[in-house]
Write an enzyme that holds these catalytic residues in place. Structure first.
Site: not given
Ligand code: NAD
Length: 487
Positions: A288
């Site tokens: 991120c």
């Molecule tokens: P994602 O948003 O696709 O998924 C994150 C989590 O949310 C997963 O466990 C997923 O199963 C869950 N999820 C998905 N739909 C949901 C719903 N409707 N209700 C509840 N939970 C749900 O993200 P990803 O692809 O796993 O991760 C990558 C993203 O994370 C990138 O955008 C990255 O920038 C961000 N990120 C941010 C930080 C930070 O601290 N700012 C750190 C790491 C990653």
């Protein structure tokens, strides 16, 4: 024969009531199946939440030193298994061995850190306005924490949510990402053994694998969940914030970004190229905090682009287990998304200076490998300079005076991590003041964090409600009670 792994609920390993599982494979080699995990239902999630709620008072009343002992005993077990955890992380997420070992060590250190912080985080006595009064405040746990985590730091991120939640007396349910659940499942083996040794009640920690809508949705809606801490994409995070605040929970979301690095006229070009390459291509750009936009002073532009292309050319890309410089994307869809942005950039009129291709050949054909990508001739309003591309992908633009550089830096909706490479002290200070980002780095890659200072984004990168990590990481999981005790 594929190993099938269970959820951890109420102190025991359990199958989902659905009887269904999903498989996780190695992103460097699709024929290598990591394991099958429970495709849990909302009823499975509800069972875990209710187990956590049943012991929330008992855990809240457990002395902080005992809570710290539980964390320390967990950390010891993780440390003893560090090599195994590292290999597990590489196999399911694709990081290089060196990157994965660093992440595992970070998770161990986080558990040790909060093991010690647990007993220092209590409240404070103040001078009262009358005689014969004790005036003080205490911090009480919020109750049940629902933790929803992404795949890209699948051991560090859950650790920096779980450890402060437990240290402050909360019970929890965590939903891992479907792309990388195994390393966290192994942390639960460590928690299970530590709980048994230290007498922690069943139900304090729970792990439920499965889909976002089924397991995550239940966490967002269930009345017994008090706090929801989410890290993931902007798209999902914004929806989650609405859904969980509608059901009156305290919510924290940390999301994506579009992080800039400024290369000032005073910078050393070689140093700047090292800093940018580390921030843009490290962990395959799947951080991120990864650098995605570079804003270079006119006078250095051509030399900088040449030096950055040299860095990209020299990167050894391959399976993480061989410990190359850069591993694969985590999944086919993430690879496709990066390749789609390569097309978008070309359609927008930017110049593809280097990379942007799916890699082919014996080492690559069964995995999701891409070459590092550098675009030049970019404009700040192009999609490739505004939207998060979660891969090794960077756009390089130029500026002529410092105000213009700051304007480009802040010309995005996101605000997680911004960097500047400069030898000019006043420029560095102006940048620190004027960059609208939650993390600002001077002469250092935008990636890489310390565990004992607050972390979080601004604007669209965060709900801006609470910070994670450091002592502030515990605030989210507690509420203050003020006591006026007249004696
Ligand atoms: P994602 O948003 O696709 O998924 C994150 C989590 O949310 C997963 O466990 C997923 O199963 C869950 N999820 C998905 N739909 C949901 C719903 N409707 N209700 C509840 N939970 C749900 O993200 P990803 O692809 O796993 O991760 C990558 C993203 O994370 C990138 O955008 C990255 O920038 C961000 N990120 C941010 C930080 C930070 O601290 N700012 C750190 C790491 C990653």
């Amino acid at each position: 024969m594929v190993d099938t792994y269970q959820n951890y609920v109420d102190g025991e390993w359990r199958d989902s009531e659905t009887g269904e599982t999903f498989e996780v494979t190695n992103p460097a080699d699709q024929s290598d199946v990591v394991g099958a995990f429970q495709r849990s239902s909302s009823a499975d999630a509800a069972g875990a939440i209710e187990a956590a709620a049943a012991v929330e008072d008992e855990w809240a009343e457990t002395p902080a030193t005992a809570r710290g002992t539980f964390l320390r005993e967990t950390a010891k077990r993780m440390d003893d298994r560090a090599e195994e955890l590292t290999e597990t992380l590489v196999r399911e997420e694709g990081k290089t061995r060196t990157e994965a070992a660093g992440e595992v060590q970070r998770a161990v250190d986080i558990f040790y850190y909060y093991a010690e912080r647990a007993k220092d985080y209590a409240g404070e006595r103040q001078e009262p306005s009358t005689t014969d009064q004790n005036l003080y405040y205490v911090r009480e746990p919020m109750g049940v924490a629902g933790l929803i985590v992404p795949w890209n730091y699948p051991i560090a991120i859950p650790s920096w949510k779980m450890a402060p939640a437990l240290a402050t007396g909360n019970t929890l349910v965590v939903k891992p990402s479907q792309d990388a659940p195994n390393v966290l499942r192994k942390v639960f083996e460590c928690l299970d053994a530590a709980a048994e040794e230290t007498g922690v009640p069943d139900g304090v920690v729970n792990f439920v694998a499965g889909g976002g809508e089924e397991v995550g949705g239940e966490i967002l809606d269930h009345d017994a969940v008090d706090t929801v801490s989410f890290t993931g994409s902007r798209q999902v995070g914004e929806m989650i914030y609405e859904q969980a605040t509608d059901s009156h929970k305290r919510v924290q979301t940390e999301l994506g970004s579009k992080n800039p690095t400024v290369v000032s006229a005073s910078a050393d070009v070689e140093e700047a190229a090292d800093v940018v390459a580390a921030g843009a291509f490290g962990v395959t750009g799947q951080a991120c905090t990864a650098t995605e936009r570079v804003v270079v002073h006119d006078s250095l532009y051509d030399d900088f682009v040449e030096a950055l292309v040299e860095r990209a050319e020299s990167l050894d890309v391959g399976p993480g287990l061989d410990d190359p410089d850069m591993g694969p994307h985590v999944s086919e869809s993430e690879l496709e998304s990066t390749l789609e942005y390569v097309e978008i950039g070309q359609d927008e009129g930017a110049t593809l200076e280097y990379g942007g291709e799916r890699l082919e050949g014996d080492d690559y054909d069964d995995g999701f490998f891409v070459s590092p990508t550098i675009f030049t001739d970019v404009e700040s309003d192009m999609r490739i300079m505004q939207e998060e591309v979660f891969g090794p992908f960077v756009g390089v633009t130029s500026y002529s005076d410092f105000d213009e550089a700051v304007e480009i830096v802040n010309d995005v909706e996101f605000g997680l991590a911004a960097g500047i490479v400069t030898q000019d002290h006043s420029e560095a200070n102006r940048f620190v003041d004027e960059a609208d980002f939650g993390v600002v780095k001077v002469n250092e890659a935008t990636t890489g964090l310390e565990l004992h200072v607050p972390f979080g984004g601004m604007n669209a990168s965060s709900s801006e409600t609470y910070r994670e990590q450091g002592e502030e990481g515990m605030d989210f999981f507690t509420i203050t009670k003020t006591v006026y005790d007249n004696y």
